[in-house]
Write a protein that holds these residues in place. Structure first.
Motif, mmCIF file in Angstrom:
data_model
loop_
_atom_site.group_PDB
_atom_site.id
_atom_site.type_symbol
_atom_site.label_atom_id
_atom_site.label_comp_id
_atom_site.label_asym_id
_atom_site.label_seq_id
_atom_site.Cartn_x
_atom_site.Cartn_y
_atom_site.Cartn_z
ATOM 1 N N PHE A 64 0.811 -1.222 0.000
ATOM 2 C CA PHE A 64 0.000 0.000 0.000
ATOM 3 C C PHE A 64 0.842 1.269 0.000
ATOM 4 O O PHE A 64 0.370 2.337 -0.381
ATOM 5 C CB PHE A 64 -0.995 -0.008 1.171
ATOM 6 N N ARG A 65 2.097 1.164 0.404
ATOM 7 C CA ARG A 65 2.977 2.333 0.389
ATOM 8 C C ARG A 65 3.607 2.580 -0.982
ATOM 9 O O ARG A 65 4.212 3.621 -1.213
ATOM 10 C CB ARG A 65 4.083 2.188 1.438
ATOM 11 N N ASP A 66 3.469 1.629 -1.896
ATOM 12 C CA ASP A 66 4.060 1.764 -3.228
ATOM 13 C C ASP A 66 3.157 2.591 -4.141
ATOM 14 O O ASP A 66 1.940 2.621 -3.970
ATOM 15 C CB ASP A 66 4.273 0.385 -3.868
ATOM 16 N N ASP A 67 3.789 3.239 -5.108
ATOM 17 C CA ASP A 67 3.010 3.916 -6.144
ATOM 18 C C ASP A 67 2.388 2.887 -7.080
ATOM 19 O O ASP A 67 2.980 1.839 -7.345
ATOM 20 C CB ASP A 67 3.899 4.858 -6.950
ATOM 21 N N SER A 68 1.214 3.202 -7.589
ATOM 22 C CA SER A 68 0.572 2.327 -8.569
ATOM 23 C C SER A 68 0.870 2.849 -9.967
ATOM 24 O O SER A 68 0.628 4.017 -10.257
ATOM 25 C CB SER A 68 -0.941 2.280 -8.347
ATOM 26 N N PRO A 69 1.401 2.010 -10.852
ATOM 27 C CA PRO A 69 1.656 2.452 -12.222
ATOM 28 C C PRO A 69 0.371 2.862 -12.927
ATOM 29 O O PRO A 69 -0.726 2.425 -12.570
ATOM 30 C CB PRO A 69 2.272 1.214 -12.884
ATOM 31 N N GLY A 70 0.526 3.671 -13.967
ATOM 32 C CA GLY A 70 -0.626 4.178 -14.690
ATOM 33 C C GLY A 70 -1.006 3.365 -15.901
ATOM 34 O O GLY A 70 -1.804 3.829 -16.728
ATOM 35 N N SER A 71 -0.475 2.137 -16.024
ATOM 36 C CA SER A 71 -0.837 1.277 -17.153
ATOM 37 C C SER A 71 -0.933 -0.168 -16.687
ATOM 38 O O SER A 71 -0.227 -0.582 -15.761
ATOM 39 C CB SER A 71 0.194 1.398 -18.281
ATOM 40 N N ILE A 72 -1.799 -0.918 -17.331
ATOM 41 C CA ILE A 72 -1.958 -2.335 -16.995
ATOM 42 C C ILE A 72 -0.675 -3.122 -17.262
ATOM 43 O O ILE A 72 -0.274 -3.941 -16.419
ATOM 44 C CB ILE A 72 -3.151 -2.937 -17.763
ATOM 45 N N PRO A 73 0.033 -2.924 -18.390
ATOM 46 C CA PRO A 73 1.288 -3.676 -18.600
ATOM 47 C C PRO A 73 2.319 -3.441 -17.496
ATOM 48 O O PRO A 73 3.006 -4.374 -17.082
ATOM 49 C CB PRO A 73 1.778 -3.166 -19.959
ATOM 50 N N GLU A 74 2.415 -2.205 -17.003
ATOM 51 C CA GLU A 74 3.396 -1.947 -15.947
ATOM 52 C C GLU A 74 2.941 -2.567 -14.625
ATOM 53 O O GLU A 74 3.759 -3.088 -13.857
ATOM 54 C CB GLU A 74 3.608 -0.450 -15.777
ATOM 55 N N ILE A 75 1.642 -2.545 -14.342
ATOM 56 C CA ILE A 75 1.138 -3.246 -13.151
ATOM 57 C C ILE A 75 1.458 -4.731 -13.269
ATOM 58 O O ILE A 75 1.911 -5.361 -12.310
ATOM 59 C CB ILE A 75 -0.378 -3.025 -12.995
ATOM 60 N N ARG A 76 1.233 -5.299 -14.446
ATOM 61 C CA ARG A 76 1.532 -6.722 -14.673
ATOM 62 C C ARG A 76 3.000 -7.026 -14.426
ATOM 63 O O ARG A 76 3.345 -8.023 -13.779
ATOM 64 C CB ARG A 76 1.130 -7.095 -16.095
ATOM 65 N N ARG A 77 3.892 -6.172 -14.903
ATOM 66 C CA ARG A 77 5.324 -6.412 -14.682
ATOM 67 C C ARG A 77 5.671 -6.389 -13.206
ATOM 68 O O ARG A 77 6.488 -7.194 -12.738
ATOM 69 C CB ARG A 77 6.146 -5.381 -15.457
ATOM 70 N N ARG A 78 5.037 -5.489 -12.457
ATOM 71 C CA ARG A 78 5.304 -5.405 -11.020
ATOM 72 C C ARG A 78 4.766 -6.643 -10.294
ATOM 73 O O ARG A 78 5.378 -7.127 -9.348
ATOM 74 C CB ARG A 78 4.677 -4.125 -10.466
ATOM 75 N N VAL A 79 3.613 -7.137 -10.729
ATOM 76 C CA VAL A 79 3.060 -8.354 -10.133
ATOM 77 C C VAL A 79 3.967 -9.542 -10.447
ATOM 78 O O VAL A 79 4.240 -10.383 -9.578
ATOM 79 C CB VAL A 79 1.623 -8.604 -10.630
ATOM 80 N N CYS A 80 4.438 -9.638 -11.674
ATOM 81 C CA CYS A 80 5.327 -10.743 -12.059
ATOM 82 C C CYS A 80 6.573 -10.780 -11.189
ATOM 83 O O CYS A 80 7.088 -11.865 -10.869
ATOM 84 C CB CYS A 80 5.713 -10.624 -13.530
ATOM 85 N N ASP A 81 7.076 -9.616 -10.806
ATOM 86 C CA ASP A 81 8.267 -9.571 -9.953
ATOM 87 C C ASP A 81 8.009 -10.209 -8.593
ATOM 88 O O ASP A 81 8.943 -10.711 -7.949
ATOM 89 C CB ASP A 81 8.721 -8.123 -9.759
ATOM 90 N N GLN A 82 6.736 -10.178 -8.150
ATOM 91 C CA GLN A 82 6.402 -10.726 -6.831
ATOM 92 C C GLN A 82 6.337 -12.251 -6.812
ATOM 93 O O GLN A 82 6.397 -12.853 -5.738
ATOM 94 C CB GLN A 82 5.047 -10.204 -6.367
ATOM 95 N N VAL A 83 6.169 -12.872 -7.959
ATOM 96 C CA VAL A 83 5.869 -14.311 -7.990
ATOM 97 C C VAL A 83 6.986 -15.129 -8.643
ATOM 98 O O VAL A 83 6.751 -16.258 -9.074
ATOM 99 C CB VAL A 83 4.526 -14.575 -8.710
#
Length: 244
Positions: free
Chosen positions: A44-63
């Motif tokens: 919740f302290r992280d910034d949320s990217p402004g695009s779905i592809p960038e959100i996807r890349r950040r999620v991929c880093d978690q898994v």
């Protein structure tokens, strides 16, 4: 088999409630991992990217630690992330895809966000009193009676891991801009949608069914948060769809 579960706009893994445990009971040979989008939950302290592809890349880093191949089960905006993931996955990375009350740029904007939902959403984002805001979000996303205990639970989640107004706007911008590639990412996927959804029109799921010959199952009266309103129905549809 490993599954990754993704929630939608401004929601986090705790908002799944008992649904992950229900999945684990129904599919004891599978493992289910709840993962937060950036700007929510444990992030919740992280910034949320402004695009779905960038959100996807950040999620991929978690898994990266989860063994491949795995499957995706995603709700609402999480479904956009999952669809983008499927279209960019490495060969053999993903096995199954389940999208619940999701949408995409293939559908007109008035189906992706029903006109009647916009004023409610704007009012909710601007509201500062947390308990009433979370209660009203539940009333918008669920078509069932909202127990007081559930409203208190969602209020507690927001108190502990508050989602910022900046994150909400950034996620809305990302969802509004998202359009998948034309190519079908998988031979089949399971699309679950609610005809009673007051936020996203079920026709958004029907568009993917018609475009890519995927499997669509419709619930007659549940709300946008289908796993909350009808968790047993969701599990039955997954069980019937998965290869035996």
């Amino acid at each position: 088999m490993h599954w990754i579960l993704l929630r939608g706009l401004t929601r986090e893994q705790a908002h799944w409630g008992d649904f992950p445990e229900l999945l684990r009971s129904a599919f004891p040979e599978h493992q289910f991992h709840t993962v937060d989008l950036p700007g929510t939950g444990t992030l919740f302290r992280d910034d949320s990217p402004g695009s779905i592809p960038e959100i996807r890349r950040r999620v991929c880093d978690q898994v990266k630690h989860i063994p491949r191949p795995f499957s995706l089960l995603a709700l609402s905006m999480g479904g956009m992330v999952a669809l983008d993931w499927a279209q960019h996955a490495a060969p053999g990375e993903l096995q199954h895809l389940v999208l619940i009350n999701s949408s995409s740029g293939f559908s007109p904007f008035w189906k992706r966000m029903r006109p009647m939902a916009w004023p409610n959403l704007v009012r909710l984002l601007a509201r500062r009193e947390l308990f009433h805001r979370e209660r009203d979000i539940l009333r918008l996303t669920s078509n069932r009676e909202v127990p007081l205990a559930l409203s208190k639970s969602w209020y507690s989640i927001q108190r502990q891991r508050p989602v910022s107004y900046r994150t909400a706007v950034s996620q809305l911008r990302a969802a509004a801009r998202y359009r998948p590639q034309e190519r079908r990412p998988m031979p089949d996927a399971l699309l679950l949608a609610s005809k009673g959804d007051r936020i996203v029109h079920w026709g958004c799921s029907a568009e993917l069914e018609q475009r890519w010959c995927w499997t669509l199952r419709l619930h007659p009266d549940a709300g946008h948060d289908l796993p909350l309103d009808e968790p047993d129905w969701v599990v039955r549809q997954i069980a019937a769809w998965l290869p035996q």
